[in-house]
Enzyme design. Structure first.
Site, PDB file in Angstrom:
ATOM      1  N   CYS B  83      22.492 -28.227  10.739  1.00 32.49           N
ATOM      2  CA  CYS B  83      23.507 -27.151  10.235  1.00 32.49           C
ATOM      3  C   CYS B  83      23.729 -27.670   8.746  1.00 32.49           C
ATOM      4  O   CYS B  83      24.283 -28.563   8.526  1.00 32.49           O
ATOM      5  CB  CYS B  83      24.839 -27.257  10.914  1.00 32.49           C
ATOM      6  SG  CYS B  83      26.096 -26.076  10.572  1.00 32.49           S
ATOM      7  N   CYS B 192      20.598 -21.796   6.376  1.00 31.42           N
ATOM      8  CA  CYS B 192      21.421 -21.517   7.475  1.00 31.42           C
ATOM      9  C   CYS B 192      20.607 -21.511   8.812  1.00 31.42           C
ATOM     10  O   CYS B 192      19.695 -20.664   8.985  1.00 31.42           O
ATOM     11  CB  CYS B 192      21.944 -20.057   7.359  1.00 31.42           C
ATOM     12  SG  CYS B 192      23.022 -19.856   8.660  1.00 31.42           S
TER      13      CYS B 192
END
Lengths: 224, 224
Positions: B83, B192
């Protein structure tokens, strides 16, 4: 929700498939709606086939017991193992921690018995048959397992999945075995998590996939 | 091979994608050839977006530190976190254990700098921009991040992935944003992990996906 510890890596693709099925089983709007899992993706569990069938390999019991303790230390509230054959070691795993073990074989036998079938065509590894993991749970519910004979074609399919062959190329061979079983059985049980990868590519058949049953147990435990 | 601990669940789909990419990065003949992972698929990490952008949410730092300790207790030899935005908390995670942290942002900046580009079009969450996670690593290598303006369309895409919308339906909108960035940038960086899920549905574009870079770090560490 309560986190479930996954004894994984048997094989690694099947563990990922379990995780995808757990995600898909939840109608999520955001991350937080999902089921927490602690997954030991351990490809170094000694081969269950080598130990149970070929009688040449290392006993995987110590590694499986270590994984159970590891998952307990990491905060798991229950254990589950997406590998049918490895349930030959379920007793040792239960004894390694105080956590509940979500038993894929018992839960699958329950599901099949509820469905009213009696003769169950088993899409399973020869190791699962030789380890007799389904024998007692089936007998207790009046179910009779019917295995493919010979079952070397099934083993070849399982090994092809582990080698990374594409499931859709393996589906015709699996469908052929399934149709053979249905001449003698009332329904089918997919009892090999490698074969679960091939199920979406099969034609419509009456079947219960033990991996789906385990997903139901995991989601139910996490939410209870 | 040395097991790598994964701080996962941000989101859960991206964690599964990382695991699939780690599997695919290895030419395996059998289970034992694969990389061992211990994955904390924890969907209960407080929202990084709520904390970093909206400034209303709970600080996820204590949960992330607990996860790091949990993975250490479970036997991980290094930590990784699929992440980008959560790398705003990388310092706190590093401090929670003595394990090496395979930093996705630093490794991605290295890869981009090696590629010779200077202006990098960022397909990233507004939270990643606001948390300035790429700022120092890029500046140290003479790289300039170029973010979409406005970036609410990117955030809408990320939220759609988290809701479970199919990546291929989201690809045209992401491609439109990417093409806009390329009028000002030399290359693209997918930064992302939700957007990584959409990448296979994009047309051919010059891009580096930070998730792929992290996969390389994980496989390299496990084998070293």
């Amino acid at each position: 929700m309560r986190p479930v510890g996954i004894l994984g890596g048997m094989g690694p693709e099947a563990t990922i498939l379990l995780m995808r099925k757990v995600l898909a089983a939840v109608a999520a709007q955001d991350d937080a709606d999902h089921v927490p899992l602690i997954v030991h993706q351990n490809p170094a569990v000694p081969s269950r086939i080598a130990h149970l069938i070929e009688r040449t390999g290392t006993d995987p019991t110590p590694v499986l017991r270590d994984m159970a303790r590891t998952l307990e230390a990491a905060g798991a509230a229950a254990l589950a193992m997406p590998c049918n054959t490895a349930h030959a070691y379920a007793g040792a795993i239960r004894g390694a921690t105080t956590l509940p073990f979500l038993d894929m074989i018992e839960a699958t036998a329950d599901r099949l018995a509820e469905g009213g079938a009696r003769r169950i065509g088993m899409l399973a590894s020869p190791a699962t048959r030789l380890a007799t993991v389904f024998e007692a749970p089936f007998a207790a519910r009046g179910l009779v397992p019917v295995f493919p004979e010979p079952d070397d074609a099934v083993l070849a399919l399982i090994r092809a999945v582990k080698r990374g062959e594409r499931p859709e190329t393996l589906a015709p061979a699996l469908a052929h075995i399934a149709e053979g079983l249905l001449t003698e059985a009332d329904t089918l049980c997919v009892a090999c998590t490698e074969l679960s990868l091939v199920v979406p590519s099969l034609p419509e058949l009456p079947l219960t996939d033990s991996l789906d049953v385990l997903v139901g147990e995991i989601v139910g435990f996490a939410r209870a």
